[in-house]
Design a protein around this motif. Structure first.
Motif, PDB file in Angstrom:
ATOM      1  N   TYR A 149      29.273  36.633  39.761  1.00  0.00           N
ATOM      2  CA  TYR A 149      30.662  36.165  39.788  1.00  0.00           C
ATOM      3  C   TYR A 149      31.021  35.602  41.158  1.00  0.00           C
ATOM      4  CZ  TYR A 149      35.812  36.655  39.753  1.00  0.00           C
ATOM      5  OH  TYR A 149      37.163  36.451  39.868  1.00  0.00           O
ATOM      6  N   ASN A 180      39.208  37.539  35.848  1.00  0.00           N
ATOM      7  CA  ASN A 180      39.096  36.642  37.003  1.00  0.00           C
ATOM      8  C   ASN A 180      39.966  37.103  38.172  1.00  0.00           C
ATOM      9  OD1 ASN A 180      38.010  34.438  38.375  1.00  0.00           O
ATOM     10  ND2 ASN A 180      39.651  33.057  37.730  1.00  0.00           N
ATOM     11  N   ASN A 234      32.124  31.864  42.072  1.00  0.00           N
ATOM     12  CA  ASN A 234      33.415  31.688  42.740  1.00  0.00           C
ATOM     13  C   ASN A 234      33.278  30.823  43.985  1.00  0.00           C
ATOM     14  OD1 ASN A 234      35.930  32.684  41.832  1.00  0.00           O
ATOM     15  ND2 ASN A 234      36.160  33.877  43.704  1.00  0.00           N
ATOM     16  N   TYR A 288      39.555  38.298  41.465  1.00  0.00           N
ATOM     17  CA  TYR A 288      38.531  38.393  42.492  1.00  0.00           C
ATOM     18  C   TYR A 288      38.809  39.525  43.475  1.00  0.00           C
ATOM     19  CZ  TYR A 288      35.614  37.302  46.512  1.00  0.00           C
ATOM     20  OH  TYR A 288      34.718  37.392  47.550  1.00  0.00           O
ATOM     21  N   ILE A 298      36.568  41.366  36.616  1.00  0.00           N
ATOM     22  CA  ILE A 298      35.827  40.106  36.598  1.00  0.00           C
ATOM     23  C   ILE A 298      36.215  39.289  35.368  1.00  0.00           C
ATOM     24  CG2 ILE A 298      33.516  39.087  36.334  1.00  0.00           C
ATOM     25  CD1 ILE A 298      32.447  41.414  38.028  1.00  0.00           C
ATOM     26  N   LYS A 299      36.334  39.978  34.236  1.00  0.00           N
ATOM     27  CA  LYS A 299      36.711  39.307  32.986  1.00  0.00           C
ATOM     28  C   LYS A 299      38.085  38.661  33.116  1.00  0.00           C
ATOM     29  CE  LYS A 299      36.854  40.147  27.997  1.00  0.00           C
ATOM     30  NZ  LYS A 299      36.713  41.175  26.920  1.00  0.00           N
TER      31      LYS A 299
END
Length: 399
Positions: free
Chosen positions: A198, A124, A202, A126, A121-122
Motif C-alpha cells: 500500500y 485508504n 501510495n 494512510y 488500508i481498505k
C-alpha cells in the motif's frame, strides 16, 4: 589485544573488524526472514535487559554463500546469557511458562491490530494504517525479546529436566509455543506486506515490496516513513544491497548497523568462511555428523529425500513415505510430512529446535545440526542413521 569476550569501544571501520576478530563466534541458522524482521528482532534486545535483567549476545548477519544470510553470535556472551537462564530456571521452572504467556498475549495484540490496519488500508486511511504499522513493529520488538528469553529458558530446562521435578507440563507449554510461533510470525508478516504494498502504491514507486522488506532495517523504514530518509535514498540502499548484499551488525559498542561497502563485505565473508570451515566436523569415510535429537537405540536404513524449502513439501509429498527426510530445518508446516518419514536429518538446529521437539513427540529417529546434509546427500541416496553416534553413513549414492 583485548581478552576474549571483553567489550571495547568501536568507531572506525577497521576497529569494527579488529573487534570482531578479537571475539569468539558461533554460527546459528540461516535467516529466512527479511532484514526488516531481523533488525526488529535485534532492536528488541533492549527489552531483554528490562524484562530479564541481562542483555543478550551480539549478533552479525552475514551472507556467506548464495543462500540466505547466516546469523553469527558472540559465543562468550551467549554462554553467559544461557548460564543466567539456567540459574533462573533452576530456581523457578514456572518462569518459562510465564514468559510464554506474555508472548502469546503480545501476539494477540498484534493480530487485533493487524485486522484494524487492513481495514484502514481498505478505507485508504494512510495515516491510521501507518500508525498501526508502527505499533505492530513495536510489539514485534517486544515479542522478539520474549522469543530469546523463552528459547534460552527452554534450552536449559530441556537439558536439565532430569534434575528438576514436575516440569513435564511446563515443557509441553514450551513445545506448543515453539510449534505455533512460526505461524504467528507468518500472519503478522502478511499484514505488514499489505501495508508495504500500500505504501509503495501510495508513493507511486516501482519496487517489489518483498525486496524492500528484505533490504531495509527497521530503523531505516522508520526514518523513511518519518521523512528523515528520502525515497531516492531508500531506493539506492535497496538497489545496492540487492546487487552485492550487506552485513548487518548488532554490536553493543557501535552505532553502525549496516556495512554496504563491497570490499568490507568480502573481507568479513572471507574471515567467517574460514572460521566456519575450522569449526565444522570433517566428513570421514562417507559420514555426516550431527547431534542426537531422538534415539531409538537402533540403526535406521533408508533412501534420502531432500527438502531444502517448505515449498517442496507438496511436490515431493508422494516421495516422503518411508524415506529419510533431510531438510535444512523444519517448521510446523513439515509436521504432516514428518509423520511419514522413517527418520529425520537436518542441517540446522539444537535440542529445542522444531525438528528435535517433533521427533521426540512422534518418536521418529532424528539427527540435527549436521550443517551440510542437504548439500552432500541427494534424493535416492541409501543411508544408515546411527542416532546414538550422531552419524549418517552413506551406503550407496543414487546414480
Amino acid at each position: 589485544m583485548p581478552t576474549k569476550g571483553a567489550s571495547i569501544p568501536i568507531s572506525s571501520k577497521q576497529k569494527i573488524f579488529d573487534y570482531i576478530k578479537s571475539q569468539k563466534w558461533f554460527f546459528g541458522v540461516r535467516a529466512d526472514e527479511s532484514l526488516l524482521f531481523y533488525s526488529a528482532k535485534t532492536s528488541g534486545y533492549d527489552y531483554i535487559r528490562q524484562e530479564y535483567g541481562m542483555s543478550f549476545a551480539e549478533t552479525i548477519l552475514i551472507p556467506l554463500r548464495k543462500s540466505s544470510p547466516i546469523r553469527v553470535f558472540n559465543l562468550v556472551q551467549a554462554k553467559k546469557f544461557h548460564a543466567f537462564s539456567y540459574e533462573k530456571i533452576y530456581k523457578n521452572p514456572k518462569i518459562l511458562s510465564d514468559f510464554v504467556n506474555k508472548d502469546n498475549a503480545v501476539y494477540k495484540k498484534i493480530a487485533v491490530k493487524g485486522k484494524k490496519m487492513l481495514l484502514a488500508i481498505k478505507k485508504n486511511d494512510y495515516d491510521q494504517s501507518l500508525n498501526i504499522f508502527n505499533e505492530i513493529l513495536s510489539l514485534y520488538e517486544k515479542s522478539s525479546a520474549y522469543f530469546i528469553i523463552i528459547f534460552s529458558l527452554g534450552l536449559k530446562l530441556t537439558e536439565n529436566s532430569h534434575d528438576l521435578k514436575n516440569v513435564n507440563k511446563i515443557l509441553k507449554v514450551h513445545d506448543a509455543w515453539r510449534n505455533s510461533v512460526a505461524f504467528k510470525e507468518e500472519a503478522m508478516g502478511e499484514n505488514l506486506f499489505y501495508f508495504i504494498s500500500y505504501l509503495i502504491k501510495n508513493k507511486n514507486l516501482r519496487i517489489d515490496p518483498l525486496l524492500l522488506m528484505k533490504s531495509l532495517t527497521i530503523n531505516e523504514v522508520r526514518a523513511w516513513l518519518s521523512g528523515k530518509l528520502t525515497d531516492k535514498e531508500a531506493l539506492k540502499k535497496i538497489s545496492s544491497r540487492k546487487n552485492h548484499g550487506f552485513v548487518f551488525l548488532n554490536l553493543k559498542n557501535d552505532k553502525r548497523e549496516i556495512i554496504d561497502d563491497l570490499a568490507e563485505i568480502k573481507e568479513m565473508q572471507k574471515y567467517f568462511l574460514k572460521l566456519d570451515k575450522e569449526t565444522n566436523k570433517p566428513n570421514i569415510a562417507n559420514k555426516i555428523f550431527g547431534q542426537a535429537a531422538y534415539d531409538p537405540k537402533k540403526l535406521i536404513r533408508g533412501k534420502a529425500i531432500i527438502i531444502k524449502d517448505k515449498s517442496e513439501l507438496i511436490t515431493k509429498n508422494h516421495l516422503i513415505d518411508g524415506k529419510i527426510l533431510v531438510a535444512i530445518q523444519t517448521t510446523p508446516h513439515f509436521i504432516p510430512y514428518m509423520k511419514k518419514a522413517k527418520a529425520i536429518i537436518t542441517d540446522e538446529g539444537g535440542i529445542t529446535c522444531h525438528a528435535a521437539i517433533v521427533s521426540r513427540e512422534l518418536k521418529i529417529p532424528c539427527i540435527i545440526g549436521t550443517k551440510n546434509a542437504t548439500s552432500i546427500l541427494k534424493d535416492g541416496d541409501l543411508v544408515e542413521v546411527d542416532v546414538s553416534q550422531g552419524a549418517v553413513k552413506i551406503l550407496k549414492k543414487h546414480k
